[in-house]
Motif scaffolding. Structure first.
Motif, PDB file in Angstrom:
ATOM      1  N   HIS A   3     -22.439   4.056  -0.687  1.00 58.36           N
ATOM      2  CA  HIS A   3     -21.160   3.368  -0.728  1.00 58.36           C
ATOM      3  C   HIS A   3     -20.086   4.389  -1.100  1.00 58.36           C
ATOM      4  N   LEU A   4     -18.869   4.135  -0.650  1.00 57.47           N
ATOM      5  CA  LEU A   4     -17.781   5.071  -0.877  1.00 57.47           C
ATOM      6  C   LEU A   4     -16.562   4.331  -1.406  1.00 57.47           C
ATOM      7  N   GLY A   5     -15.997   4.836  -2.499  1.00 56.85           N
ATOM      8  CA  GLY A   5     -14.737   4.325  -3.031  1.00 56.85           C
ATOM      9  C   GLY A   5     -13.646   5.357  -2.819  1.00 56.85           C
ATOM     10  N   LEU A  55     -21.641   6.496  -4.239  1.00 61.84           N
ATOM     11  CA  LEU A  55     -22.733   5.854  -4.964  1.00 61.84           C
ATOM     12  C   LEU A  55     -23.892   5.596  -4.008  1.00 61.84           C
ATOM     13  N   ASN A  56     -25.095   5.841  -4.479  1.00 63.78           N
ATOM     14  CA  ASN A  56     -26.301   5.576  -3.699  1.00 63.78           C
ATOM     15  C   ASN A  56     -27.111   4.466  -4.349  1.00 63.78           C
ATOM     16  N   GLY A  57     -27.977   3.851  -3.559  1.00 63.14           N
ATOM     17  CA  GLY A  57     -28.947   2.909  -4.102  1.00 63.14           C
ATOM     18  C   GLY A  57     -28.419   1.527  -4.423  1.00 63.14           C
ATOM     19  N   LEU A  58     -27.228   1.159  -3.944  1.00 59.93           N
ATOM     20  CA  LEU A  58     -26.711  -0.176  -4.213  1.00 59.93           C
ATOM     21  C   LEU A  58     -27.236  -1.162  -3.185  1.00 59.93           C
ATOM     22  N   ASP A  59     -27.292  -2.428  -3.572  1.00 63.78           N
ATOM     23  CA  ASP A  59     -27.722  -3.491  -2.675  1.00 63.78           C
ATOM     24  C   ASP A  59     -26.561  -3.846  -1.756  1.00 63.78           C
ATOM     25  N   HIS A  60     -26.723  -3.610  -0.465  1.00 58.29           N
ATOM     26  CA  HIS A  60     -25.647  -3.873   0.483  1.00 58.29           C
ATOM     27  C   HIS A  60     -25.261  -5.349   0.521  1.00 58.29           C
ATOM     28  N   ALA A  94     -21.313  -9.432  -5.395  1.00 53.74           N
ATOM     29  CA  ALA A  94     -20.380  -8.888  -6.377  1.00 53.74           C
ATOM     30  C   ALA A  94     -19.618  -7.694  -5.827  1.00 53.74           C
ATOM     31  N   LEU A  95     -20.213  -7.005  -4.856  1.00 56.02           N
ATOM     32  CA  LEU A  95     -19.564  -5.827  -4.305  1.00 56.02           C
ATOM     33  C   LEU A  95     -18.397  -6.179  -3.385  1.00 56.02           C
ATOM     34  N   ARG A  96     -18.203  -7.449  -3.093  1.00 51.97           N
ATOM     35  CA  ARG A  96     -17.089  -7.853  -2.228  1.00 51.97           C
ATOM     36  C   ARG A  96     -15.825  -8.149  -3.025  1.00 51.97           C
ATOM     37  N   ASP A  97     -15.908  -8.117  -4.335  1.00 51.19           N
ATOM     38  CA  ASP A  97     -14.762  -8.372  -5.202  1.00 51.19           C
ATOM     39  C   ASP A  97     -14.214  -7.041  -5.714  1.00 51.19           C
ATOM     40  N   ARG A  98     -12.924  -6.823  -5.557  1.00 50.48           N
ATOM     41  CA  ARG A  98     -12.337  -5.514  -5.859  1.00 50.48           C
ATOM     42  C   ARG A  98     -12.499  -5.117  -7.323  1.00 50.48           C
ATOM     43  N   GLU A  99     -12.237  -6.036  -8.242  1.00 48.38           N
ATOM     44  CA  GLU A  99     -12.354  -5.697  -9.651  1.00 48.38           C
ATOM     45  C   GLU A  99     -13.799  -5.403 -10.032  1.00 48.38           C
ATOM     46  N   SER A 100     -14.735  -6.140  -9.453  1.00 50.04           N
ATOM     47  CA  SER A 100     -16.152  -5.872  -9.711  1.00 50.04           C
ATOM     48  C   SER A 100     -16.553  -4.504  -9.176  1.00 50.04           C
ATOM     49  N   GLN A 101     -16.000  -4.128  -8.038  1.00 46.36           N
ATOM     50  CA  GLN A 101     -16.278  -2.810  -7.474  1.00 46.36           C
ATOM     51  C   GLN A 101     -15.795  -1.711  -8.414  1.00 46.36           C
ATOM     52  N   LYS A 102     -14.601  -1.877  -8.950  1.00 43.24           N
ATOM     53  CA  LYS A 102     -14.054  -0.882  -9.874  1.00 43.24           C
ATOM     54  C   LYS A 102     -14.899  -0.786 -11.142  1.00 43.24           C
ATOM     55  N   LYS A 103     -15.303  -1.946 -11.663  1.00 47.77           N
ATOM     56  CA  LYS A 103     -16.136  -1.936 -12.871  1.00 47.77           C
ATOM     57  C   LYS A 103     -17.467  -1.240 -12.606  1.00 47.77           C
ATOM     58  N   LEU A 104     -18.046  -1.473 -11.423  1.00 47.02           N
ATOM     59  CA  LEU A 104     -19.311  -0.837 -11.075  1.00 47.02           C
ATOM     60  C   LEU A 104     -19.156   0.678 -11.019  1.00 47.02           C
ATOM     61  N   ILE A 105     -18.092   1.145 -10.392  1.00 50.24           N
ATOM     62  CA  ILE A 105     -17.848   2.594 -10.313  1.00 50.24           C
ATOM     63  C   ILE A 105     -17.682   3.169 -11.711  1.00 50.24           C
ATOM     64  N   ALA A 106     -16.891   2.496 -12.559  1.00 49.73           N
ATOM     65  CA  ALA A 106     -16.667   2.990 -13.922  1.00 49.73           C
ATOM     66  C   ALA A 106     -17.969   3.061 -14.704  1.00 49.73           C
ATOM     67  N   GLU A 107     -18.824   2.058 -14.552  1.00 49.07           N
ATOM     68  CA  GLU A 107     -20.103   2.041 -15.273  1.00 49.07           C
ATOM     69  C   GLU A 107     -21.020   3.160 -14.794  1.00 49.07           C
ATOM     70  N   ARG A 108     -21.129   3.330 -13.477  1.00 46.12           N
ATOM     71  CA  ARG A 108     -22.050   4.322 -12.934  1.00 46.12           C
ATOM     72  C   ARG A 108     -21.596   5.745 -13.214  1.00 46.12           C
ATOM     73  N   PRO A 152      -2.839   1.135  -5.953  1.00 52.26           N
ATOM     74  CA  PRO A 152      -2.504   0.029  -5.047  1.00 52.26           C
ATOM     75  C   PRO A 152      -3.306   0.027  -3.759  1.00 52.26           C
ATOM     76  N   ASP A 153      -4.038   1.115  -3.504  1.00 47.89           N
ATOM     77  CA  ASP A 153      -4.720   1.262  -2.220  1.00 47.89           C
ATOM     78  C   ASP A 153      -6.222   1.451  -2.371  1.00 47.89           C
ATOM     79  N   PHE A 154      -6.783   0.993  -3.490  1.00 41.64           N
ATOM     80  CA  PHE A 154      -8.222   1.144  -3.728  1.00 41.64           C
ATOM     81  C   PHE A 154      -9.013   0.473  -2.609  1.00 41.64           C
ATOM     82  N   HIS A 155     -10.040   1.179  -2.132  1.00 44.29           N
ATOM     83  CA  HIS A 155     -10.911   0.638  -1.088  1.00 44.29           C
ATOM     84  C   HIS A 155     -12.343   1.054  -1.382  1.00 44.29           C
ATOM     85  N   PHE A 156     -13.275   0.129  -1.162  1.00 46.26           N
ATOM     86  CA  PHE A 156     -14.687   0.392  -1.434  1.00 46.26           C
ATOM     87  C   PHE A 156     -15.519  -0.315  -0.386  1.00 46.26           C
TER      88      PHE A 156
END
Length: 389
Positions: free
Chosen positions: A176-178, A222-227, A231-245, A264-268
């Motif tokens: 996955h790419l942010g 990020l590697n190894g995430l469940d496609h 939860a990965l479809r929600d922007r804030e959840s995506q950001k939290k996941l990146i911060a945690e990893r 303003p242009d975050f994409h994941f």
């Protein structure tokens, strides 16, 4: 009607309008979308841009990188190159690396005022008939068109309505790419940094200066995430996941991650391709990522979109608007090149994984990037002749 105003949509609108077709472009976003990756216009796509009269403007907005450095987990430079970058490949070529949003704006302007753009709306229903296709929009309006083109990306709504669920056509790839924009607090001068964390999951980041060094584009992998994780479809959840990893990442990663929250242009999204037996169904046809996404790993998504738009418009012109003949000609001319370019993604991923494995085994292993951009890569990229219509 064209759905999508990123790269393929405005490019197709330009050529269709030039050939005398009346064109409407509908875009779900309220305006042209900001952000996105730095993308490459290569090989035959350079010729398409030249024929559109936008090549000089593309070069004026190019990233214009001078080179790149590879950094270890602590930020120590392990490799430096002024011959290639990880995002753009060989620097001696005539290619143009440009931000996706800059390219979109240039293409829209090139089309001129004769093209109708409708923002903040999208297709709700399609009703294909013998003489027209009727479109009901989410805003409630209904209109009739001769053809509908899906140029709305890898998660194309048009494709879902006309061909069926995304799951039939989307092939997940590794990772996955942010991506987001940050201030250039690193002071990079037309330079790119590839930071390797040593973590198999949060493998690293790519940071590059853009827009005359006034900004950074930050990429994290990020590697190894469940496609299929919803939860990965929600922007804030995506950001939290990146911060945690990346919580234990060193170097400048904490500062870079701090810029993610308000970007303003975050994409994941996941690495993926679209594979279809046919790109058309009745009066509906797909172009660019909607029909044949190559994924960022191929490095050819935008070039395929530009060339695909040129070929589709040319075939419609040559067929006098006969959509059946045009769609068949479009696939016949373009599919072999698209198939070869999509295959580049698997090759890039495989070679990058081999390189990472070697680096893990050997302290003095070659840490250079990009792993698979060589003459044979460009032989595929360049193997298409842009003909006249």
């Amino acid at each position: 009607m064209i759905s999508g105003a990123s790269v393929a949509g405005p490019a197709l609108a330009y050529w269709l309008h030039r050939y005398g077709f009346h064109v409407t472009v509908v875009e779900r976003a309220a305006d042209l979308r900001p952000g996105g990756q730095a993308i490459d216009v290569r090989g035959p796509a350079i010729e398409v841009a030249r024929r559109m009269g936008v090549l000089d403007e593309l070069r004026d907005h190019a990233t214009d990188l001078r080179g790149m450095s590879v950094l270890d987990a602590d930020g120590n430079e392990t490799h430096r190159s002024t011959e290639a970058t990880a995002s753009g490949g060989f620097l001696h070529r005539d290619d143009v690396e440009i931000l996706r949003d800059d390219l979109a704006r240039i293409l829209v302007r090139a089309g001129g005022p004769g093209i109708e753009y409708v923002f903040g709306d999208s297709i709700a229903e399609l009703h294909d008939g013998p003489d027209e296709i009727r479109v009901r929009f989410t805003g409630g309006q209904e209109r009739a068109f001769d053809i509908v083109v899906g140029a709305d990306g890898v998660h194309s709504n048009t494709r879902a309505l006309a061909f069926g669920p995304q799951e039939r056509y989307l092939w997940p790839l590794a990772g996955h790419l942010g991506v987001w924009t940050a201030p250039n607090f690193l002071g990079l001068d037309r330079w790119q940094l590839v930071h390797r964390t040593g973590d198999q999951v949060a493998w690293g980041a790519l940071v590059m200066s853009v827009r005359k060094n006034t900004e950074l584009r930050v990429y994290v992998g990020l590697n190894g995430l469940d496609h299929d994780d919803p939860a990965l479809r929600d922007r804030e959840s995506q950001k939290k996941l990146i911060a945690e990893r990346f919580a234990h990442a060193r170097w400048e990663m904490p500062r870079l991650l701090s810029t993610m929250w308000d970007a303003p242009d975050f994409h994941f999204d996941a690495g993926a391709q679209i594979h279809m037996d046919t790109w058309s169904n009745g009066r509906v046809v797909l172009v660019g990522d909607a029909g044949y996404c190559g994924s960022p790993a191929s490095g050819q998504g935008s070039s395929m979109a530009l060339v695909g738009a040129y070929v589709l418009a040319g075939q419609l012109k040559a067929a006098g608007g006969d959509h059946r003949a045009a769609f068949a000609g479009y696939e016949r001319e373009l599919r072999p090149w698209v198939t070869a370019n999509q295959a580049l993604a698997d090759r890039m991923i495989d070679q990058a994984e081999q390189q990472d494995a070697q680096a893990d085994r050997e302290e003095d292993a070659d840490d250079s990037l990009p792993a698979a951009v060589d003459d044979s890569y460009y032989a595929v990229v360049d193997d298409f002749t842009v003909r006249d219509y």
